[in-house]
Design a protein around this motif. Structure first.
Motif, PDB file in Angstrom:
ATOM      1  N   ALA A  58       0.812  -1.223   0.000  1.00 28.52           N
ATOM      2  CA  ALA A  58       0.000   0.000   0.000  1.00 28.52           C
ATOM      3  C   ALA A  58       0.844   1.271   0.000  1.00 28.52           C
ATOM      4  N   ASP A  59       2.063   1.208   0.552  1.00 30.26           N
ATOM      5  CA  ASP A  59       2.942   2.380   0.603  1.00 30.26           C
ATOM      6  C   ASP A  59       3.770   2.577  -0.667  1.00 30.26           C
ATOM      7  N   VAL A  60       3.667   1.649  -1.606  1.00 32.28           N
ATOM      8  CA  VAL A  60       4.469   1.697  -2.826  1.00 32.28           C
ATOM      9  C   VAL A  60       3.546   1.960  -4.009  1.00 32.28           C
ATOM     10  N   GLN A  61       3.829   3.046  -4.726  1.00 29.50           N
ATOM     11  CA  GLN A  61       3.027   3.384  -5.893  1.00 29.50           C
ATOM     12  C   GLN A  61       3.661   2.770  -7.136  1.00 29.50           C
ATOM     13  N   LEU A  62       2.904   1.951  -7.828  1.00 31.39           N
ATOM     14  CA  LEU A  62       3.358   1.327  -9.061  1.00 31.39           C
ATOM     15  C   LEU A  62       3.087   2.275 -10.222  1.00 31.39           C
ATOM     16  N   VAL A  63       4.130   2.525 -11.018  1.00 36.45           N
ATOM     17  CA  VAL A  63       4.000   3.387 -12.186  1.00 36.45           C
ATOM     18  C   VAL A  63       4.316   2.524 -13.402  1.00 36.45           C
ATOM     19  N   LYS A  64       3.310   2.316 -14.243  1.00 42.14           N
ATOM     20  CA  LYS A  64       3.476   1.435 -15.403  1.00 42.14           C
ATOM     21  C   LYS A  64       3.779   2.198 -16.685  1.00 42.14           C
ATOM     22  N   ASP A  65       3.611   3.514 -16.644  1.00 46.68           N
ATOM     23  CA  ASP A  65       3.826   4.281 -17.870  1.00 46.68           C
ATOM     24  C   ASP A  65       5.112   5.096 -17.780  1.00 46.68           C
ATOM     25  N   ASP A  66       5.189   6.176 -18.460  1.00 50.09           N
ATOM     26  CA  ASP A  66       6.381   6.991 -18.666  1.00 50.09           C
ATOM     27  C   ASP A  66       7.006   7.518 -17.363  1.00 50.09           C
ATOM     28  N   PRO A  67       8.220   7.062 -17.000  1.00 52.45           N
ATOM     29  CA  PRO A  67       8.868   7.572 -15.794  1.00 52.45           C
ATOM     30  C   PRO A  67       9.271   9.038 -15.923  1.00 52.45           C
ATOM     31  N   VAL A  68       9.520   9.507 -17.135  1.00 49.90           N
ATOM     32  CA  VAL A  68       9.885  10.909 -17.336  1.00 49.90           C
ATOM     33  C   VAL A  68       8.719  11.809 -16.917  1.00 49.90           C
ATOM     34  N   ALA A  69       7.507  11.448 -17.311  1.00 52.09           N
ATOM     35  CA  ALA A  69       6.328  12.237 -16.930  1.00 52.09           C
ATOM     36  C   ALA A  69       6.168  12.264 -15.412  1.00 52.09           C
ATOM     37  N   LEU A  70       6.392  11.115 -14.765  1.00 49.34           N
ATOM     38  CA  LEU A  70       6.306  11.060 -13.295  1.00 49.34           C
ATOM     39  C   LEU A  70       7.307  12.018 -12.673  1.00 49.34           C
ATOM     40  N   VAL A  71       8.571  11.944 -13.093  1.00 51.51           N
ATOM     41  CA  VAL A  71       9.608  12.785 -12.492  1.00 51.51           C
ATOM     42  C   VAL A  71       9.326  14.259 -12.767  1.00 51.51           C
ATOM     43  N   ARG A  72       8.894  14.590 -13.957  1.00 52.42           N
ATOM     44  CA  ARG A  72       8.576  15.991 -14.253  1.00 52.42           C
ATOM     45  C   ARG A  72       7.430  16.489 -13.379  1.00 52.42           C
ATOM     46  N   ARG A  73       6.456  15.637 -13.147  1.00 53.20           N
ATOM     47  CA  ARG A  73       5.341  16.007 -12.256  1.00 53.20           C
ATOM     48  C   ARG A  73       5.841  16.190 -10.820  1.00 53.20           C
ATOM     49  N   LEU A  74       6.681  15.272 -10.345  1.00 54.44           N
ATOM     50  CA  LEU A  74       7.214  15.381  -8.986  1.00 54.44           C
ATOM     51  C   LEU A  74       8.080  16.628  -8.825  1.00 54.44           C
ATOM     52  N   LYS A  75       8.833  16.969  -9.844  1.00 53.47           N
ATOM     53  CA  LYS A  75       9.686  18.155  -9.777  1.00 53.47           C
ATOM     54  C   LYS A  75       8.872  19.435  -9.607  1.00 53.47           C
ATOM     55  N   GLN A  76       7.644  19.446 -10.102  1.00 54.87           N
ATOM     56  CA  GLN A  76       6.800  20.628  -9.999  1.00 54.87           C
ATOM     57  C   GLN A  76       6.152  20.771  -8.624  1.00 54.87           C
ATOM     58  N   GLN A  77       6.161  19.708  -7.839  1.00 55.71           N
ATOM     59  CA  GLN A  77       5.580  19.739  -6.500  1.00 55.71           C
ATOM     60  C   GLN A  77       6.592  20.294  -5.510  1.00 55.71           C
ATOM     61  N   SER A  78       6.101  20.786  -4.387  1.00 56.49           N
ATOM     62  CA  SER A  78       7.023  21.253  -3.353  1.00 56.49           C
ATOM     63  C   SER A  78       7.568  20.042  -2.601  1.00 56.49           C
ATOM     64  N   GLY A  79       8.741  20.220  -2.059  1.00 57.87           N
ATOM     65  CA  GLY A  79       9.342  19.148  -1.285  1.00 57.87           C
ATOM     66  C   GLY A  79      10.840  19.103  -1.466  1.00 57.87           C
ATOM     67  N   LEU A  80      11.428  18.039  -0.932  1.00 61.27           N
ATOM     68  CA  LEU A  80      12.862  17.813  -1.031  1.00 61.27           C
ATOM     69  C   LEU A  80      13.195  17.111  -2.345  1.00 61.27           C
ATOM     70  N   GLY A  81      14.428  16.661  -2.465  1.00 58.39           N
ATOM     71  CA  GLY A  81      14.873  16.001  -3.672  1.00 58.39           C
ATOM     72  C   GLY A  81      14.184  14.675  -3.913  1.00 58.39           C
ATOM     73  N   ILE A  82      14.303  14.213  -5.140  1.00 60.98           N
ATOM     74  CA  ILE A  82      13.757  12.925  -5.571  1.00 60.98           C
ATOM     75  C   ILE A  82      14.950  12.004  -5.767  1.00 60.98           C
ATOM     76  N   TRP A  83      14.960  10.903  -5.036  1.00 56.80           N
ATOM     77  CA  TRP A  83      16.068   9.972  -5.086  1.00 56.80           C
ATOM     78  C   TRP A  83      15.834   8.939  -6.178  1.00 56.80           C
TER      79      TRP A  83
END
Length: 190
Positions: free
Chosen positions: A101-126
């Motif tokens: 439940a704590d792990v989000q499965l992403v089956k599509d484009d990882p680039v889109a995920l990272v670009r979306r995460l970069k737009q959110q506030s927070g610390l770095g993405i490992w």
């Protein structure tokens, strides 16, 4: 804007694991480990944190992105949520459902995920690994932190698969520990 940081252990010849995915050549003891626990406490898996005296500190990261093979290292020993203190993403086109439940499965484009995460506030993405995912996210990586182990294996899983062109780096920090492990931090120059 948040940054994508590829924080990974490798051999002196640039491999993150043997060809079969094992990483028995990477030292699990040494003076570099207290440094990692203090400077990058969020990279210590949850099941090891208490034993190492590391508690939910977030110095650099609040999210982790990993490929299926990297995730399966912990899953093979019964660790379904390796970093419960982080927002966890597993990138896989072959997994049918999220393993926890704590792990989000992403089956599509990882680039889109990272670009979306970069737009959110927070610390770095490992970016935890592995080579295929690092290759897919090559143009999104902002920093590299390499824990270079003093061993050469000659062949194995490289830092990147499918890297496109040179990546110019600026060394921002460097530490060497007794036993020969070195931690190099680089900023990607664009």
């Amino acid at each position: 804007m948040r940054r994508l940081i590829y924080f990974v252990a490798c051999t002196a010849d640039g491999f993150i694991a043997r060809e079969d995915g094992s990483f028995d050549v990477v030292p699990m003891t040494g003076e570099h480990l207290p440094f990692i626990a203090q400077e990058y406490p969020e990279t210590i898996p949850g099941h090891l944190s208490q034993a190492l005296g590391v508690h939910d500190q977030h110095r650099h990261f609040d999210s982790v992105v990993m490929g299926r093979h990297t995730y399966e290292v912990g899953a093979a020993i019964g660790v379904a949520s390796p970093y419960p203190h982080l927002q966890q993403f597993v990138i896989s086109s072959t997994m049918e459902q999220s393993p926890h439940a704590d792990v989000q499965l992403v089956k599509d484009d990882p680039v889109a995920l990272v670009r979306r995460l970069k737009q959110q506030s927070g610390l770095g993405i490992w970016l935890c690994g592995g080579a295929n995912l690092a290759g897919a996210l090559y143009d999104e990586i902002d920093e590299l932190v390499l824990k270079v182990n003093p061993v050469v294996i000659g062949t194995g899983i490289p830092l990147f698969r499918g890297a496109r062109g040179p990546m110019q780096l600026e060394l921002t920090d460097h530490r060497t520990f007794v036993g020969g492990v070195a931690v190099h931090s680089y900023r990607v120059c664009r």
